[in-house]
Motif scaffolding. Structure first.
Motif, PDB file in Angstrom:
ATOM      1  N   GLY A  71      13.852  -1.515  -1.227  1.00 49.02           N
ATOM      2  CA  GLY A  71      13.131  -1.243   0.013  1.00 49.02           C
ATOM      3  C   GLY A  71      12.646   0.182   0.133  1.00 49.02           C
ATOM      4  O   GLY A  71      12.072   0.555   1.156  1.00 49.02           O
ATOM      5  N   ARG A  72      12.835   0.990  -0.914  1.00 50.96           N
ATOM      6  CA  ARG A  72      12.411   2.394  -0.844  1.00 50.96           C
ATOM      7  C   ARG A  72      11.032   2.649  -1.442  1.00 50.96           C
ATOM      8  O   ARG A  72      10.531   3.763  -1.377  1.00 50.96           O
ATOM      9  N   ASP A  73      10.427   1.635  -2.005  1.00 51.77           N
ATOM     10  CA  ASP A  73       9.030   1.696  -2.437  1.00 51.77           C
ATOM     11  C   ASP A  73       8.287   0.576  -1.721  1.00 51.77           C
ATOM     12  O   ASP A  73       8.747  -0.570  -1.722  1.00 51.77           O
ATOM     13  N   LEU A  74       7.172   0.912  -1.116  1.00 59.44           N
ATOM     14  CA  LEU A  74       6.386  -0.067  -0.360  1.00 59.44           C
ATOM     15  C   LEU A  74       4.941  -0.074  -0.834  1.00 59.44           C
ATOM     16  O   LEU A  74       4.408   0.960  -1.236  1.00 59.44           O
ATOM     17  N   ILE A  75       4.318  -1.234  -0.721  1.00 60.65           N
ATOM     18  CA  ILE A  75       2.861  -1.355  -0.751  1.00 60.65           C
ATOM     19  C   ILE A  75       2.491  -1.814   0.662  1.00 60.65           C
ATOM     20  O   ILE A  75       3.044  -2.794   1.168  1.00 60.65           O
ATOM     21  N   ALA A  76       1.601  -1.061   1.293  1.00 62.68           N
ATOM     22  CA  ALA A  76       1.261  -1.364   2.683  1.00 62.68           C
ATOM     23  C   ALA A  76      -0.228  -1.167   2.919  1.00 62.68           C
ATOM     24  O   ALA A  76      -0.860  -0.328   2.285  1.00 62.68           O
ATOM     25  N   ARG A  77      -0.743  -1.949   3.846  1.00 60.05           N
ATOM     26  CA  ARG A  77      -2.078  -1.685   4.368  1.00 60.05           C
ATOM     27  C   ARG A  77      -1.877  -0.700   5.505  1.00 60.05           C
ATOM     28  O   ARG A  77      -1.190  -1.002   6.476  1.00 60.05           O
ATOM     29  N   TYR A  78      -2.439   0.490   5.325  1.00 58.27           N
ATOM     30  CA  TYR A  78      -2.272   1.553   6.314  1.00 58.27           C
ATOM     31  C   TYR A  78      -3.612   1.796   6.968  1.00 58.27           C
ATOM     32  O   TYR A  78      -4.638   1.864   6.294  1.00 58.27           O
ATOM     33  N   ARG A  79      -3.584   1.889   8.292  1.00 59.07           N
ATOM     34  CA  ARG A  79      -4.848   2.165   8.989  1.00 59.07           C
ATOM     35  C   ARG A  79      -4.617   3.231  10.043  1.00 59.07           C
ATOM     36  O   ARG A  79      -3.530   3.346  10.609  1.00 59.07           O
ATOM     37  N   ASN A  80      -5.661   4.005  10.262  1.00 58.49           N
ATOM     38  CA  ASN A  80      -5.669   4.948  11.376  1.00 58.49           C
ATOM     39  C   ASN A  80      -7.111   5.141  11.831  1.00 58.49           C
ATOM     40  O   ASN A  80      -8.041   4.634  11.197  1.00 58.49           O
ATOM     41  N   ASP A  81      -7.264   5.865  12.934  1.00 54.12           N
ATOM     42  CA  ASP A  81      -8.604   6.039  13.503  1.00 54.12           C
ATOM     43  C   ASP A  81      -9.494   6.907  12.622  1.00 54.12           C
ATOM     44  O   ASP A  81     -10.713   6.833  12.723  1.00 54.12           O
TER      45      ASP A  81
END
Length: 108
Positions: A71-81
């Protein structure tokens, strides 16, 4: 398929994702070890400036697609403005006391 934050394996990483997604700056800061560091796309950044710009002032949000290394490595869809959504990888180093001493992120 998205992994719900509550189902993430590592408690520190789970709390990190929850703090980002709920825009809880105080909670986020409490997860970091003293002197914590971070990098973005391979370059070390000023932690306070980066989290303000990339997470809190721009409403950052993580949707985790995959986890590894306990759980210490992630693949994520990250979004911001500021940047919209992108596929990102995250790596966390967690101390014995459960606080994050370093995280690294970048495009996946």
């Amino acid at each position: 398929m998205t992994i719900q934050p509550a189902k993430l394996s590592d408690p520190a990483v789970r709390a990190f994702v929850n703090a980002v997604n709920s825009h809880d700056r105080e909670g986020f800061m409490s997860l970091l070890a003293p002197g914590a560091t971070m990098s973005d796309d391979g370059s070390d950044r000023d932690l306070a400036e980066w989290i303000d710009r990339e997470i809190f002032s721009s409403h950052g949000h993580m949707d985790v697609d995959n986890e590894s290394r306990g759980g210490r490595d992630l693949i994520a869809r990250y979004r911001n403005d500021a940047w919209g959504e992108m596929r990102t990888k995250w790596h966390f180093e967690v101390e014995d006391d459960g606080r994050i001493s370093r995280f690294e992120t970048g495009q996946a």
